[in-house]
Design a protein around this motif. Structure first.
Motif, short mmCIF file in Angstrom:
data_model
loop_
_atom_site.label_atom_id
_atom_site.label_comp_id
_atom_site.label_asym_id
_atom_site.label_seq_id
_atom_site.Cartn_x
_atom_site.Cartn_y
_atom_site.Cartn_z
N ARG A 1 59.48 -11.25 12.27
CA ARG A 1 59.81 -12.44 11.46
C ARG A 1 60.28 -12.09 10.04
O ARG A 1 60.94 -12.88 9.39
CB ARG A 1 58.64 -13.42 11.40
N ILE A 2 59.94 -10.88 9.57
CA ILE A 2 60.33 -10.48 8.20
C ILE A 2 61.58 -9.61 8.28
O ILE A 2 61.55 -8.49 8.81
CB ILE A 2 59.17 -9.74 7.50
N SER A 3 62.70 -10.12 7.72
CA SER A 3 63.98 -9.46 7.96
C SER A 3 64.07 -8.07 7.32
O SER A 3 64.72 -7.18 7.86
CB SER A 3 65.15 -10.34 7.53
N THR A 4 63.39 -7.86 6.16
CA THR A 4 63.45 -6.53 5.54
C THR A 4 62.80 -5.48 6.46
O THR A 4 63.30 -4.37 6.58
CB THR A 4 62.74 -6.50 4.17
N LEU A 5 61.69 -5.86 7.10
CA LEU A 5 61.05 -4.92 8.03
C LEU A 5 61.95 -4.67 9.24
O LEU A 5 62.11 -3.53 9.70
CB LEU A 5 59.69 -5.46 8.49
N ALA A 6 62.54 -5.73 9.77
CA ALA A 6 63.44 -5.59 10.92
C ALA A 6 64.60 -4.66 10.59
O ALA A 6 64.96 -3.79 11.39
CB ALA A 6 63.95 -6.96 11.35
N ASP A 7 65.16 -4.82 9.38
CA ASP A 7 66.29 -3.97 8.98
C ASP A 7 65.88 -2.50 8.92
O ASP A 7 66.61 -1.62 9.39
CB ASP A 7 66.82 -4.40 7.59
N GLY A 8 64.71 -2.24 8.33
CA GLY A 8 64.22 -0.86 8.24
C GLY A 8 63.99 -0.27 9.61
O GLY A 8 64.38 0.88 9.89
N ALA A 9 63.39 -1.04 10.48
CA ALA A 9 63.09 -0.55 11.83
C ALA A 9 64.39 -0.26 12.59
O ALA A 9 64.53 0.78 13.24
CB ALA A 9 62.25 -1.58 12.59
N ARG A 10 65.34 -1.18 12.47
CA ARG A 10 66.63 -1.01 13.17
C ARG A 10 67.32 0.28 12.72
O ARG A 10 67.82 1.06 13.54
CB ARG A 10 67.52 -2.23 12.89
N ARG A 11 67.29 0.52 11.42
CA ARG A 11 67.93 1.73 10.87
C ARG A 11 67.25 2.99 11.41
O ARG A 11 67.90 3.93 11.87
CB ARG A 11 67.88 1.68 9.34
N ARG A 12 65.91 3.00 11.37
CA ARG A 12 65.18 4.19 11.86
C ARG A 12 65.45 4.44 13.34
O ARG A 12 65.70 5.57 13.76
CB ARG A 12 63.67 3.98 11.71
N LEU A 13 65.42 3.37 14.13
CA LEU A 13 65.61 3.52 15.58
C LEU A 13 67.03 3.99 15.89
O LEU A 13 67.24 4.82 16.78
CB LEU A 13 65.29 2.21 16.29
N THR A 14 68.00 3.50 15.13
CA THR A 14 69.39 3.93 15.32
C THR A 14 69.53 5.40 14.92
O THR A 14 70.11 6.20 15.65
CB THR A 14 70.34 3.07 14.45
N ASP A 15 68.96 5.76 13.76
CA ASP A 15 69.04 7.15 13.29
C ASP A 15 68.43 8.11 14.31
O ASP A 15 68.89 9.24 14.46
CB ASP A 15 68.31 7.32 11.96
N LEU A 16 67.38 7.67 15.00
CA LEU A 16 66.72 8.54 15.98
C LEU A 16 67.45 8.53 17.33
O LEU A 16 67.06 9.24 18.25
CB LEU A 16 65.26 8.13 16.16
N GLY A 17 68.48 7.68 17.43
CA GLY A 17 69.33 7.72 18.63
C GLY A 17 68.89 6.82 19.77
O GLY A 17 69.41 6.96 20.89
N TYR A 18 68.00 5.87 19.51
CA TYR A 18 67.59 4.96 20.60
C TYR A 18 68.68 3.92 20.83
O TYR A 18 69.07 3.21 19.92
CB TYR A 18 66.27 4.28 20.26
N GLU A 19 69.17 3.84 22.06
CA GLU A 19 70.26 2.92 22.37
C GLU A 19 69.81 1.79 23.29
O GLU A 19 70.60 0.92 23.65
CB GLU A 19 71.41 3.69 23.02
N ASN A 20 68.54 1.81 23.67
CA ASN A 20 68.02 0.80 24.60
C ASN A 20 67.09 -0.19 23.90
O ASN A 20 66.20 -0.77 24.52
CB ASN A 20 67.30 1.47 25.77
N VAL A 21 67.31 -0.38 22.57
CA VAL A 21 66.44 -1.23 21.76
C VAL A 21 67.25 -2.30 21.05
O VAL A 21 68.31 -2.00 20.50
CB VAL A 21 65.73 -0.37 20.68
#
Ligand code: SAH
Length: 214
Positions: free
Chosen positions: A108-128
């Protein structure tokens, strides 16, 4: 081997295995996912300690043992479509991405979502897929799900989540009072949720239409 890998192996060997975590896939995923990249820089040295840690916006990343228990209870085999409510740092999400086919995670908190999305992308997860929304309503247009995990606590399991769970599917959620809950594993059978009660726990509140009202 880098220092964080050593700490990660120690976390698994001293915090998880002695307390009864057995699922080999869960243990392997927790040896792999770099938890230190999911916590703020100033507490990076504590990332593998036996505790929850602050991640900003008054939210926390759960204790490693609690993450392991919840993940093990989901009984993931690799081909599931999973819904996670409460993305937070994205650490639990990364583990789900390692263990299942596809993960939809709602924050629900967009700043947290943005941070998580960036980390998951940087780590190469494509199924999220990270979505900003009130997760107490689930994710109607992507339903049904094989598994649902809720990483914030509500007075009861939100009804929409039960409706969006497949028959034979499993939901894991902390349920109870504002400052103390019990971890519930529910299995949906013939439209009914059969509940098992697991460990006592303390999670931040699930705030939304079918959760706490703020
Ligand atoms: N699993 C996370 C920890 C999450 S803490 C991790 O590994 O880091 C719980 C999260 O649930 C918080 O980020 C909080 O903002 C979020 N949350 C609370 N109510 C919510 C709601 N209704 N919908 C989506 N997310 C919610």
């Amino acid at each position: 081997m880098d220092d964080f890998k050593i700490l990660r192996d120690m976390m698994v060997d001293y915090q998880l295995i002695p307390r009864g975590i057995k699922d080999e896939r869960v243990l392997a995923a927790m040896r792999k996912v770099p938890r230190h990249l999911f916590v703020p820089d100033f507490i990076r040295h504590s990332a593998y300690d036996d505790m929850a840690l602050p991640i900003g916006d008054d939210q926390t990343i759960s204790q490693p043992y609690m993450v392991a228990v919840m993940t093990e209870l989901l009984e993931l085999r690799g081909d599931e479509k999973v819904l996670e409510i409460g993305t937070g740092s994205g650490y639990q999400t990364a583990l789900l991405a390692e263990l299942a086919r596809e993960v939809y995670t709602v924050e629900r908190i967009s700043t947290l979502a943005d941070g998580a999305r960036r980390r998951l992308t940087d780590l190469g997860y494509e199924n999220v897929y990270v979505i900003v929304s009130d997760g107490t309503k689930g994710l109607e247009d992507k339903a049904p799900f094989d598994r649902i995990i809720v990483t914030a606590a509500a007075p009861k399991i939100p009804e929409p989540l039960i409706n969006q769970l497949k028959d034979g599917g499993i939901i894991v959620a902390p349920v109870g009072e504002r400052f103390s809950q019990i971890l519930i594993k529910g299995k949906k059978e013939k439209g009914m949720l059969i509940e098992e009660y697991h460990t006592p726990c303390v999670f931040v509140p699930l705030v939304g239409e079918h959760g706490w009202k703020g």
